[in-house]
Design a protein around this motif. Structure first.
Motif, PDB file in Angstrom:
ATOM      1  N   ARG A 162       0.682  -1.304  -0.150  1.00  0.00           N
ATOM      2  CA  ARG A 162      -0.065   0.052   0.023  1.00  0.00           C
ATOM      3  C   ARG A 162       0.881   1.301  -0.041  1.00  0.00           C
ATOM      4  O   ARG A 162       0.511   2.126  -0.741  1.00  0.00           O
ATOM      5  CB  ARG A 162      -0.833   0.096   1.263  1.00  0.00           C
ATOM      6  CG  ARG A 162      -2.009  -1.169   1.415  1.00  0.00           C
ATOM      7  CD  ARG A 162      -2.604  -0.853   2.441  1.00  0.00           C
ATOM      8  NE  ARG A 162      -3.798  -1.797   2.466  1.00  0.00           N
ATOM      9  CZ  ARG A 162      -4.749  -2.279   3.462  1.00  0.00           C
ATOM     10  NH1 ARG A 162      -4.708  -1.364   4.448  1.00  0.00           N
ATOM     11  NH2 ARG A 162      -5.889  -3.111   3.543  1.00  0.00           N
ATOM     12  N   ARG A 163       1.856   1.118   0.849  1.00  0.00           N
ATOM     13  CA  ARG A 163       2.748   2.298   0.879  1.00  0.00           C
ATOM     14  C   ARG A 163       3.526   2.488  -0.389  1.00  0.00           C
ATOM     15  O   ARG A 163       3.811   3.749  -0.784  1.00  0.00           O
ATOM     16  CB  ARG A 163       3.979   2.431   2.130  1.00  0.00           C
ATOM     17  CG  ARG A 163       3.080   2.333   3.324  1.00  0.00           C
ATOM     18  CD  ARG A 163       4.312   2.519   4.582  1.00  0.00           C
ATOM     19  NE  ARG A 163       5.151   1.250   4.661  1.00  0.00           N
ATOM     20  CZ  ARG A 163       4.760   0.233   5.565  1.00  0.00           C
ATOM     21  NH1 ARG A 163       3.572   0.379   6.301  1.00  0.00           N
ATOM     22  NH2 ARG A 163       5.349  -0.855   5.657  1.00  0.00           N
ATOM     23  N   ALA A 167       3.080   5.964  -2.773  1.00  0.00           N
ATOM     24  CA  ALA A 167       4.334   6.564  -3.216  1.00  0.00           C
ATOM     25  C   ALA A 167       4.455   6.926  -4.551  1.00  0.00           C
ATOM     26  O   ALA A 167       4.724   7.936  -5.029  1.00  0.00           O
ATOM     27  CB  ALA A 167       5.623   6.102  -2.694  1.00  0.00           C
TER      28      ALA A 167
END
Length: 216
Positions: A162-163, A167
């Motif tokens: 998810r990160r 990003a």
């Protein structure tokens, strides 16, 4: 085929079937000494008692008995006091008879003592097995509760993915194309990028044509 004969054939030696489908391990009957051995023990016990009393009659000064009926002044066989006695001292023979009788009694009671220890070990083993089973069941239930509690939580890998996607979206440039609807701006919820009539890009909080005209 679950018949009495079939169950009896499947029941191991040294076990009995208490209830249907439940086999309990049991010990054999207490060990019984053969008749000649029992008779030898009894006659030896009578001889030892008679010989001990006869020897005590030769001890000078006379032997004194304590309140429990035990003679006072007869040293234990092999003790320093025994070694200090004169070779002809009758107390030597009394100590020998006492030691031999103690050994005989221990040998006579050994089979029953072994059987009693086996029964005790069996009971303690069953109790320990039940305790271990209860501990295992409690630990398993605790593990199941923990797994269920964490089943709806994202894993470390899912969080990392998810990160990474966030990003990537934050750094990705988007451009509105002429003749197409405005596009959402990554990382800026509610904002859209428009293609202005003059060809430039405009970021607005909505997609209304009136705002687009005012920004022109």
């Amino acid at each position: 085929m679950n018949t009495p004969a079939a169950r009896a054939a499947e029941t191991p030696a040294g076990a009995v079937e208490a209830d249907a489908g439940v086999v309990e391990a049991v010990l054999p009957d207490p060990i019984v000494l053969p008749a000649p051995v029992r008779d030898a023990h009894r006659s030896t016990a009578r001889w030892a008692a008679d010989r001990f009393l006869r020897v005590l009659q030769n001890v000078r000064p006379a032997v004194v008995f304590d309140r429990w009926g035990q003679p006072v002044g007869i040293p234990a066989y092999g003790s320093p006091a025994f070694a200090a006695l004169a070779p002809a001292d009758p107390r030597r023979e009394a100590a020998l008879v006492t030691a031999a009788e103690a050994w005989r009694q221990q040998a006579e009671q050994a089979p029953e003592a072994i059987h009693a220890r086996l029964r005790t070990d069996l009971v303690l083993g069953e109790q320990a097995r039940d305790a271990w089973a209860a501990e295992d069941e409690a630990a398993w239930k605790d593990l199941v509760r923990t797994v269920r509690a964490w089943s709806n939580h994202p894993t470390a890998l899912e969080l990392a993915e998810r990160r990474a996607r966030a990003a990537e979206a934050a750094h990705r440039q988007v451009n509105a194309s002429p003749g197409w609807p405005p596009v959402a701006i990554p990382g800026q919820p509610g904002w859209h990028r428009h293609h202005r009539p003059d060809g430039r890009q405009a970021d607005l909080p909505d997609t209304t044509t009136a705002q687009l005209a005012e920004s022109a």
